[in-house]
Design a protein around this motif. Structure first.
Motif, PDB file in Angstrom:
ATOM      1  N   ILE A  28       0.986  -1.251  -0.225  1.00 22.07           N
ATOM      2  CA  ILE A  28       0.010  -0.185  -0.203  1.00 22.07           C
ATOM      3  C   ILE A  28       0.840   1.140  -0.008  1.00 22.07           C
ATOM      4  O   ILE A  28       1.863   1.582   0.852  1.00 22.07           O
ATOM      5  CB  ILE A  28      -0.954   0.067   1.251  1.00 22.07           C
ATOM      6  CG1 ILE A  28      -1.888  -1.247   1.150  1.00 22.07           C
ATOM      7  CG2 ILE A  28      -1.708   1.522   1.075  1.00 22.07           C
ATOM      8  CD1 ILE A  28      -2.755  -1.336   2.629  1.00 22.07           C
ATOM      9  N   ILE A  52      -0.180  -0.624  -4.852  1.00 21.45           N
ATOM     10  CA  ILE A  52      -1.366   0.028  -4.948  1.00 21.45           C
ATOM     11  C   ILE A  52      -1.130   1.693  -4.594  1.00 21.45           C
ATOM     12  O   ILE A  52      -0.578   2.058  -3.611  1.00 21.45           O
ATOM     13  CB  ILE A  52      -2.599  -0.304  -3.949  1.00 21.45           C
ATOM     14  CG1 ILE A  52      -2.705  -1.919  -3.995  1.00 21.45           C
ATOM     15  CG2 ILE A  52      -3.900   0.551  -4.147  1.00 21.45           C
ATOM     16  CD1 ILE A  52      -3.512  -2.310  -3.173  1.00 21.45           C
ATOM     17  N   ARG A  89      -0.968  -0.802  -9.356  1.00 21.54           N
ATOM     18  CA  ARG A  89      -2.528  -0.721  -9.491  1.00 21.54           C
ATOM     19  C   ARG A  89      -2.883   0.580  -8.940  1.00 21.54           C
ATOM     20  O   ARG A  89      -2.755   1.162  -8.003  1.00 21.54           O
ATOM     21  CB  ARG A  89      -3.257  -1.623  -8.622  1.00 21.54           C
ATOM     22  CG  ARG A  89      -4.832  -1.441  -8.405  1.00 21.54           C
ATOM     23  CD  ARG A  89      -5.413  -1.908  -9.828  1.00 21.54           C
ATOM     24  NE  ARG A  89      -6.772  -1.548  -9.590  1.00 21.54           N
ATOM     25  CZ  ARG A  89      -7.760  -2.610  -9.409  1.00 21.54           C
ATOM     26  NH1 ARG A  89      -7.409  -3.766  -9.203  1.00 21.54           N
ATOM     27  NH2 ARG A  89      -8.922  -2.404  -9.450  1.00 21.54           N
ATOM     28  N   ASP A  91      -5.283   3.064  -7.623  1.00 18.87           N
ATOM     29  CA  ASP A  91      -6.368   3.093  -6.865  1.00 18.87           C
ATOM     30  C   ASP A  91      -6.006   3.492  -5.579  1.00 18.87           C
ATOM     31  O   ASP A  91      -4.702   3.612  -5.090  1.00 18.87           O
ATOM     32  CB  ASP A  91      -6.885   1.586  -6.893  1.00 18.87           C
ATOM     33  CG  ASP A  91      -8.287   1.724  -6.766  1.00 18.87           C
ATOM     34  OD1 ASP A  91      -8.992   2.575  -6.305  1.00 18.87           O
ATOM     35  OD2 ASP A  91      -9.210   0.971  -7.449  1.00 18.87           O
ATOM     36  N   THR A  92      -7.095   3.497  -4.428  1.00 16.95           N
ATOM     37  CA  THR A  92      -6.898   3.802  -3.276  1.00 16.95           C
ATOM     38  C   THR A  92      -7.360   2.772  -2.281  1.00 16.95           C
ATOM     39  O   THR A  92      -8.512   2.258  -2.712  1.00 16.95           O
ATOM     40  CB  THR A  92      -7.598   5.349  -2.698  1.00 16.95           C
ATOM     41  OG1 THR A  92      -6.920   6.149  -3.679  1.00 16.95           O
ATOM     42  CG2 THR A  92      -7.282   5.673  -1.390  1.00 16.95           C
ATOM     43  N   VAL A  93      -6.702   2.463  -1.323  1.00 15.97           N
ATOM     44  CA  VAL A  93      -7.270   1.423  -0.383  1.00 15.97           C
ATOM     45  C   VAL A  93      -8.064   2.101   0.413  1.00 15.97           C
ATOM     46  O   VAL A  93      -7.785   3.218   1.262  1.00 15.97           O
ATOM     47  CB  VAL A  93      -6.144   0.550   0.555  1.00 15.97           C
ATOM     48  CG1 VAL A  93      -6.563  -0.311   1.345  1.00 15.97           C
ATOM     49  CG2 VAL A  93      -5.265  -0.063  -0.528  1.00 15.97           C
ATOM     50  N   ASP A  94      -9.575   1.560   0.665  1.00 12.71           N
ATOM     51  CA  ASP A  94     -10.487   2.194   1.778  1.00 12.71           C
ATOM     52  C   ASP A  94     -10.159   1.283   3.186  1.00 12.71           C
ATOM     53  O   ASP A  94     -10.693   1.843   4.077  1.00 12.71           O
ATOM     54  CB  ASP A  94     -11.688   2.099   1.126  1.00 12.71           C
ATOM     55  CG  ASP A  94     -12.485   2.947   0.203  1.00 12.71           C
ATOM     56  OD1 ASP A  94     -11.513   4.176   0.157  1.00 12.71           O
ATOM     57  OD2 ASP A  94     -13.239   2.987  -0.474  1.00 12.71           O
ATOM     58  N   LEU A 105     -10.688  -1.469  -2.292  1.00  8.03           N
ATOM     59  CA  LEU A 105     -10.154  -0.617  -2.831  1.00  8.03           C
ATOM     60  C   LEU A 105     -11.472   0.524  -3.124  1.00  8.03           C
ATOM     61  O   LEU A 105     -12.489   0.051  -3.048  1.00  8.03           O
ATOM     62  CB  LEU A 105      -9.539  -0.743  -4.322  1.00  8.03           C
ATOM     63  CG  LEU A 105      -8.595  -1.940  -4.238  1.00  8.03           C
ATOM     64  CD1 LEU A 105      -8.016  -2.149  -5.666  1.00  8.03           C
ATOM     65  CD2 LEU A 105      -7.345  -1.466  -3.460  1.00  8.03           C
ATOM     66  N   SER A 107     -12.438   1.601  -5.793  1.00  8.68           N
ATOM     67  CA  SER A 107     -13.113   1.289  -7.119  1.00  8.68           C
ATOM     68  C   SER A 107     -14.214   0.449  -6.856  1.00  8.68           C
ATOM     69  O   SER A 107     -14.995   0.033  -7.525  1.00  8.68           O
ATOM     70  CB  SER A 107     -12.001   0.771  -8.128  1.00  8.68           C
ATOM     71  OG  SER A 107     -11.416  -0.399  -7.638  1.00  8.68           O
ATOM     72  N   THR A 110     -11.584  -5.791  -4.865  1.00 14.24           N
ATOM     73  CA  THR A 110     -10.491  -6.407  -3.834  1.00 14.24           C
ATOM     74  C   THR A 110      -9.580  -7.109  -4.030  1.00 14.24           C
ATOM     75  O   THR A 110      -9.548  -7.736  -5.201  1.00 14.24           O
ATOM     76  CB  THR A 110     -11.527  -7.201  -2.812  1.00 14.24           C
ATOM     77  OG1 THR A 110     -12.051  -8.256  -3.376  1.00 14.24           O
ATOM     78  CG2 THR A 110     -12.988  -6.566  -2.272  1.00 14.24           C
TER      79      THR A 110
END
Length: 425
Positions: A28, A52, A89, A91-94, A105, A107, A110
């Motif tokens: 991450i 990510i 990738r 994107d952002t990790v939620d 993510l 988006s 997972t």
């Protein structure tokens, strides 16, 4: 991009003829720590690595003050710094699901992992000063620095600029803008360059004065309010500021805390001395978002790269059936630029306190530029020759700190860390 799925792991012996199992590592964050960790993990051909990151370009944050002033773009193509085979990738990790070994993510996708390296980095702290969030401009990310640059391009050189914060970022930004012809006031909120040795601090103050920067020091210079055209100081003074730049320190994302993992008081992931989470041996932390033994190292690019390498080494040791080593890291110097032609290269003791010895002027500027270039070249070199990165190691001071806390570097520290942090998760 398709969802990642992890295979069940049985660690292989490196060099085995038949690679039957693959270990999936998710990283991450694509900053100095995340990229270094990802590159180092490519030593094994039975490991896949996915980084990510919220943007497609690597951002050398040491250059963001230059981006603001228009002397550097502060971006590097990931193809330059990431090893072949590392997946990026965007994107952002939620959320991190430690029990299920997966990340969700923004988006909606997972990704599953066998090991997770938490290198989420740092950014500006959320301003608690009235008006700061609305009217001040942070420069902690590529996007915020670009926004500030655009604002300055539309602002006449004669309009006053106030930089808030007397640390390295504030000093460098104030000097860079003044060198470009702007009238700048630096409101330190305390001492100018508090890390610097007093001798180096005087040199910095002299150079800033030569550039025309008005430096305001002392507790009375703490900013208490920001408006569209001024800042208010604790001592009652009002400073005209057509543009206010906010550089008062760094905070970390709340992802670890939101995911139910143990963190320190500011949100850094709590780990032992191998950089392994106190909650889960499949999760490691590196860089500014790591708090080993609740005694985090100084934030910055140099430390982030070293911690990223060590986090990868911990994963690789476990895959090889070996005991991971504890982190050993010393900080030999701090660099502070004072425009494009001069800088201070502050030498440090092994306990990360400033020596009397420092290199000023043009020689300091050359060392500063070398350090900025090296921060990226180390990543490039690690991508080409994974496992090659080395750094100064001395931990006598850290051993003493741990002893004061009632722990030892080689013993399990989960209980000690959680007790020290007052964490109940």
């Amino acid at each position: 991009m398709a969802e990642h799925t992890s295979a069940t792991n049985v660690p292989n012996v490196t060099g085995a003829a038949d690679v039957a199992h693959v270990t999936n590592v998710v990283v991450i964050g694509g900053g100095y720590a995340g990229v270094m960790a990802a590159n180092r993990l490519t030593q094994r051909d039975d490991v896949t690595v996915t980084v990510i990151n919220p943007r497609r370009s690597f951002v050398p944050r040491l250059r963001l003050h230059q981006l603001v002033a228009g002397t550097h773009e502060a971006v590097v193509d990931y193809a330059t710094v990431l090893a072949d085979g590392v997946r990026l990738r965007v994107d952002t990790v939620d959320r991190i699901d430690a029990a299920g070994r997966g990340v969700t993510l923004a988006s909606g996708d997972t990704l599953a992992y066998d090991y997770l390296i938490y290198a989420a980095g740092s950014g500006s702290t959320v301003p608690q000063v009235p008006g700061a969030a609305a009217f001040a401009y942070p420069i902690d990310t590529l996007e915020t620095a670009r926004r500030l640059r655009a604002v300055l391009e539309d602002t006449p050189l004669s309009s006053p600029v106030t930089v808030v914060g007397g640390g390295p970022t504030g000093i460098e930004t104030a000097a860079e803008l003044a060198e470009r012809g702007r009238g700048v006031t630096l409101a330190c909120g305390g001492a100018l360059g508090p890390y610097l040795h007093p001798r180096a601090r005087r040199t910095a103050a002299k150079r800033l004065a030569e550039l025309g920067v008005t430096v305001l020091e002392g507790p009375g210079t703490k900013v208490t309010a920001v408006t569209a055209d001024a800042v208010q100081l604790a001592d009652g003074r009002r400073l005209d500021a057509h543009v206010t730049v906010w550089s008062t320190g760094f905070g970390v994302p709340d992802l670890a805390a939101r995911s139910g993992l143990s963190t320190d008081a500011v949100g850094r992931l709590l780990t032992d001395e191998t950089l392994t989470s106190v909650d889960d041996e499949r999760i490691l932390a590196a860089g500014d978002s790591a708090a080993p033994s609740d005694l985090p190292f100084r934030m910055g690019a140099y430390g982030a790269g070293c911690l990223g390498a060590h986090a990868a080494d911990t994963v690789l040791a476990r895959l090889a059936g070996q005991r991971p080593e504890r982190v050993k890291l010393s900080f030999p110097a701090m660099c502070v630029s004072l425009g494009r032609r001069t800088a201070i290269f502050q030498l440090a003791h092994k306990d990360d306190t400033a020596m009397r010895l420092y290199v000023p002027g043009r020689a300091g500027a050359k060392l500063k530029e070398f350090s900025c270039e090296a921060s990226v070249k180390h990543l490039v070199h690690e991508a080409a020759k994974p496992g090659s990165h080395r750094w100064p190691t001395n931990d006598a001071h850290r051993r003493a700190q741990l002893a004061e806390r009632g722990g030892t570097p080689d013993a399990p520290v989960q209980a000690v860390v959680k007790a020290a942090a007052g964490h109940t998760a």
